[in-house]
Design a protein around this motif. Sequence first.
Motif, PDB file in Angstrom:
ATOM      1  N   ILE A 242     -25.388 119.023   6.194  1.00  0.00           N
ATOM      2  CA  ILE A 242     -24.960 118.035   7.182  1.00  0.00           C
ATOM      3  C   ILE A 242     -24.635 118.692   8.519  1.00  0.00           C
ATOM      4  CG2 ILE A 242     -22.524 118.115   6.529  1.00  0.00           C
ATOM      5  CD1 ILE A 242     -22.428 115.086   6.961  1.00  0.00           C
ATOM      6  N   GLY A 243     -24.289 119.959   8.510  1.00  0.00           N
ATOM      7  CA  GLY A 243     -23.995 120.665   9.744  1.00  0.00           C
ATOM      8  C   GLY A 243     -25.199 120.864  10.632  1.00  0.00           C
ATOM      9  N   GLU A 244     -26.422 120.640  10.108  1.00  0.00           N
ATOM     10  CA  GLU A 244     -27.635 120.784  10.911  1.00  0.00           C
ATOM     11  C   GLU A 244     -27.967 119.519  11.688  1.00  0.00           C
ATOM     12  OE1 GLU A 244     -28.471 123.793  11.067  1.00  0.00           O
ATOM     13  OE2 GLU A 244     -27.196 124.307   9.365  1.00  0.00           O
ATOM     14  N   LEU A 245     -27.245 118.407  11.465  1.00  0.00           N
ATOM     15  CA  LEU A 245     -27.448 117.225  12.285  1.00  0.00           C
ATOM     16  C   LEU A 245     -27.060 117.541  13.724  1.00  0.00           C
ATOM     17  CD1 LEU A 245     -26.075 114.164  10.255  1.00  0.00           C
ATOM     18  CD2 LEU A 245     -28.432 114.538  10.987  1.00  0.00           C
ATOM     19  N   ARG A 290     -18.725 118.648  14.496  1.00  0.00           N
ATOM     20  CA  ARG A 290     -17.828 117.800  15.272  1.00  0.00           C
ATOM     21  C   ARG A 290     -16.516 117.633  14.517  1.00  0.00           C
ATOM     22  NH1 ARG A 290     -19.239 115.144  19.763  1.00  0.00           N
ATOM     23  NH2 ARG A 290     -17.332 113.919  19.455  1.00  0.00           N
ATOM     24  N   SER A 291     -15.416 117.887  15.219  1.00  0.00           N
ATOM     25  CA  SER A 291     -14.120 117.831  14.559  1.00  0.00           C
ATOM     26  C   SER A 291     -13.790 116.428  14.075  1.00  0.00           C
ATOM     27  CB  SER A 291     -13.028 118.332  15.510  1.00  0.00           C
ATOM     28  OG  SER A 291     -12.995 117.543  16.696  1.00  0.00           O
ATOM     29  N   LEU A 293     -15.908 114.217  12.956  1.00  0.00           N
ATOM     30  CA  LEU A 293     -16.660 113.954  11.728  1.00  0.00           C
ATOM     31  C   LEU A 293     -16.007 114.681  10.548  1.00  0.00           C
ATOM     32  CD1 LEU A 293     -19.069 112.872  10.113  1.00  0.00           C
ATOM     33  CD2 LEU A 293     -20.382 114.873  10.878  1.00  0.00           C
ATOM     34  N   VAL A 294     -15.648 115.942  10.756  1.00  0.00           N
ATOM     35  CA  VAL A 294     -14.994 116.710   9.697  1.00  0.00           C
ATOM     36  C   VAL A 294     -13.680 116.048   9.285  1.00  0.00           C
ATOM     37  CG1 VAL A 294     -13.907 118.928   9.141  1.00  0.00           C
ATOM     38  CG2 VAL A 294     -16.078 118.876  10.375  1.00  0.00           C
ATOM     39  N   ALA A 295     -12.960 115.486  10.269  1.00  0.00           N
ATOM     40  CA  ALA A 295     -11.670 114.860   9.967  1.00  0.00           C
ATOM     41  C   ALA A 295     -11.814 113.657   9.054  1.00  0.00           C
ATOM     42  CB  ALA A 295     -10.984 114.443  11.265  1.00  0.00           C
ATOM     43  N   ARG A 296     -12.971 112.989   9.091  1.00  0.00           N
ATOM     44  CA  ARG A 296     -13.166 111.811   8.243  1.00  0.00           C
ATOM     45  C   ARG A 296     -13.518 112.179   6.810  1.00  0.00           C
ATOM     46  NH1 ARG A 296     -13.549 110.110  13.285  1.00  0.00           N
ATOM     47  NH2 ARG A 296     -13.317 107.888  13.795  1.00  0.00           N
ATOM     48  N   MET A 297     -13.825 113.446   6.565  1.00  0.00           N
ATOM     49  CA  MET A 297     -14.075 113.917   5.201  1.00  0.00           C
ATOM     50  C   MET A 297     -12.778 114.568   4.719  1.00  0.00           C
ATOM     51  SD  MET A 297     -18.068 115.131   5.319  1.00  0.00           S
ATOM     52  CE  MET A 297     -18.124 115.786   6.975  1.00  0.00           C
ATOM     53  N   ARG A 441     -22.988 127.623  21.719  1.00  0.00           N
ATOM     54  CA  ARG A 441     -22.922 127.826  20.272  1.00  0.00           C
ATOM     55  C   ARG A 441     -22.459 126.553  19.561  1.00  0.00           C
ATOM     56  NH1 ARG A 441     -23.730 132.956  18.666  1.00  0.00           N
ATOM     57  NH2 ARG A 441     -23.521 134.624  20.203  1.00  0.00           N
ATOM     58  N   GLU A 442     -21.451 125.869  20.094  1.00  0.00           N
ATOM     59  CA  GLU A 442     -20.985 124.630  19.457  1.00  0.00           C
ATOM     60  C   GLU A 442     -22.070 123.567  19.445  1.00  0.00           C
ATOM     61  OE1 GLU A 442     -17.766 121.116  20.302  1.00  0.00           O
ATOM     62  OE2 GLU A 442     -17.051 123.154  20.010  1.00  0.00           O
ATOM     63  N   LEU A 443     -22.847 123.493  20.551  1.00  0.00           N
ATOM     64  CA  LEU A 443     -23.880 122.467  20.636  1.00  0.00           C
ATOM     65  C   LEU A 443     -25.125 122.821  19.834  1.00  0.00           C
ATOM     66  CD1 LEU A 443     -23.629 121.536  24.423  1.00  0.00           C
ATOM     67  CD2 LEU A 443     -22.652 120.330  22.470  1.00  0.00           C
ATOM     68  N   GLY A 444     -25.183 124.018  19.278  1.00  0.00           N
ATOM     69  CA  GLY A 444     -26.339 124.394  18.463  1.00  0.00           C
ATOM     70  C   GLY A 444     -27.554 124.779  19.263  1.00  0.00           C
ATOM     71  N   LEU A 445     -27.363 125.164  20.547  1.00  0.00           N
ATOM     72  CA  LEU A 445     -28.483 125.575  21.380  1.00  0.00           C
ATOM     73  C   LEU A 445     -28.879 127.015  21.069  1.00  0.00           C
ATOM     74  CD1 LEU A 445     -27.188 124.041  24.728  1.00  0.00           C
ATOM     75  CD2 LEU A 445     -28.884 123.080  23.172  1.00  0.00           C
ATOM     76  N   GLN A 446     -30.076 127.392  21.555  1.00  0.00           N
ATOM     77  CA  GLN A 446     -30.573 128.725  21.228  1.00  0.00           C
ATOM     78  C   GLN A 446     -29.871 129.818  22.032  1.00  0.00           C
ATOM     79  OE1 GLN A 446     -34.799 128.497  21.787  1.00  0.00           O
ATOM     80  NE2 GLN A 446     -35.155 127.671  19.747  1.00  0.00           N
ATOM     81  N   ASN A 447     -29.498 129.510  23.281  1.00  0.00           N
ATOM     82  CA  ASN A 447     -28.862 130.504  24.136  1.00  0.00           C
ATOM     83  C   ASN A 447     -28.264 129.804  25.349  1.00  0.00           C
ATOM     84  OD1 ASN A 447     -31.110 130.051  25.912  1.00  0.00           O
ATOM     85  ND2 ASN A 447     -32.287 131.499  24.657  1.00  0.00           N
ATOM     86  N   ARG A 448     -27.650 130.602  26.253  1.00  0.00           N
ATOM     87  CA  ARG A 448     -27.002 129.991  27.414  1.00  0.00           C
ATOM     88  C   ARG A 448     -28.004 129.455  28.420  1.00  0.00           C
ATOM     89  NH1 ARG A 448     -25.521 135.663  29.056  1.00  0.00           N
ATOM     90  NH2 ARG A 448     -26.740 136.158  30.905  1.00  0.00           N
TER      91      ARG A 448
END
Length: 470
Positions: A242-245, A290-291, A293-297, A441-448
């Motif tokens: 799910i973290g890959e969404l 996303r914090s 989303l994690v909070a709802r689990m 890094r948080e947004l899952g991008l390849q680099n800056r």
Amino acid sequence: MGEVLLVPEGEPRLFGRGEPRDDDPLPRAALVRQRPARAGADGRTLGVTREARPPLATPFLSRVQLRIEAGTEDVRVENLGRCAMLVGDRKVTTALLSPGDTLELCDQLVLLCVRRPGEMPRLYNVAEELGRFGEADAQGFVGESPAMWALRDRVAFFAARDVHVLLLGESGTGKELVARAIHALSPRGARPLVSRNAATLPAGLVDAELFGNVKNYPQAGMPERPGLIGEANGGVLFLDEIGELPLDLQTHLLRVLDQRGEYQRLGESARRSSDLRLIGATNRAPGEMRSDLVARMSLRLEIPGLNERREDIPLLARHLLRRIAARDPGIRRRFFAETSLPEGGAALEPRIAPSLVRALIAHAYTTHVRELDAILWQSLASSDGDTLELSGSVRQQLEIAAERGPAREPPAREPAPVEITREVLSAAMAKHDGVKERIWRELGLQNRFALNRLLRKHGIHQGPATDADD
């Protein structure tokens, strides 16, 4: 396999063949099957916590073979019998063992040094019978280690609570098996379990896959579909990885995870409601998602890897080999023997060289059960006789894995920058005070540089240079 010699700290024990005698200079350690007791409804303890095994009868061991003394940091073992003792690949007469070390007695027995309680903690949530020692239980779990019994107890606790769950653990640790067990043991067990690997959802069709769509929307010719959310109504939706969404699409799950369970199909104005329980699984740290989303689990469960329960590795190897043999009569005939069980009946036991057992126990696993399965297949393919051996090709495979190290597997796909909205990007910038290293890094991008392109696309002023943390 899986049986233990319990040696209390500061109380030396003898170990060897046959029954104890009155003239033994020290008490003898005997193999036992150690298991946790269960707490009954009235608080009483149920079950046998230690089942003594018949004394070893092999003529290759002396009656007094080992003297074992456990200290605060290590275990001192002295070989008193005629059977050679190996630690690593060296023959020794005395050895100091630390947790994780193995000891072999002349091709007869492999012992792994571990620290465990003399009495395992009671189980408060496991209601079903514990099953046959060392075998897969009703949910498919294999293992007799304290870590595995703690996992079983937590799974039973999670199953009885109808809240969303996040499973954490490295690839190959069995997150899907745990998800299926939670579903099967829950009040929703008779309802559907809808499973999907979130990393395989097509980047442009994630919403349609999750929430469904009306006919011919968003493209002409597309069939109507209920979506995973609709299919799981009344049951459980398991989203592996799910973290890959993409982070912006993780927000789309928030409303449906609230008590109302509201969502909309694409191209449809009416709101729908789905009564589902979400079980998500990821090998990422929760902080990378996303914090909100994690909070709802509300319930989170860390799945232990093989490196945390090495005493279970021989049991898992036997289980995997039996599964292979059930599909392959040739392997069954060549590498297995039928043995009589002390309690009656017979079982198929694979013939495994002790050197291979020691190597499997000592190996540092990165993909855990998948990696163990691959090593066993390599041994099946390269062993010359009727015994699974630590062949040269298996040694090479283990060495390559050791050189590779415990690096995380890369995500199945990178989220495309176009899927990150201005709102999500602005929120990430505010959260990290404009520090680009943390933002991309948080947004899952390849680099800056991908982040800079995204900032320009949305017309967001970048402000002073904030790449110093790079």
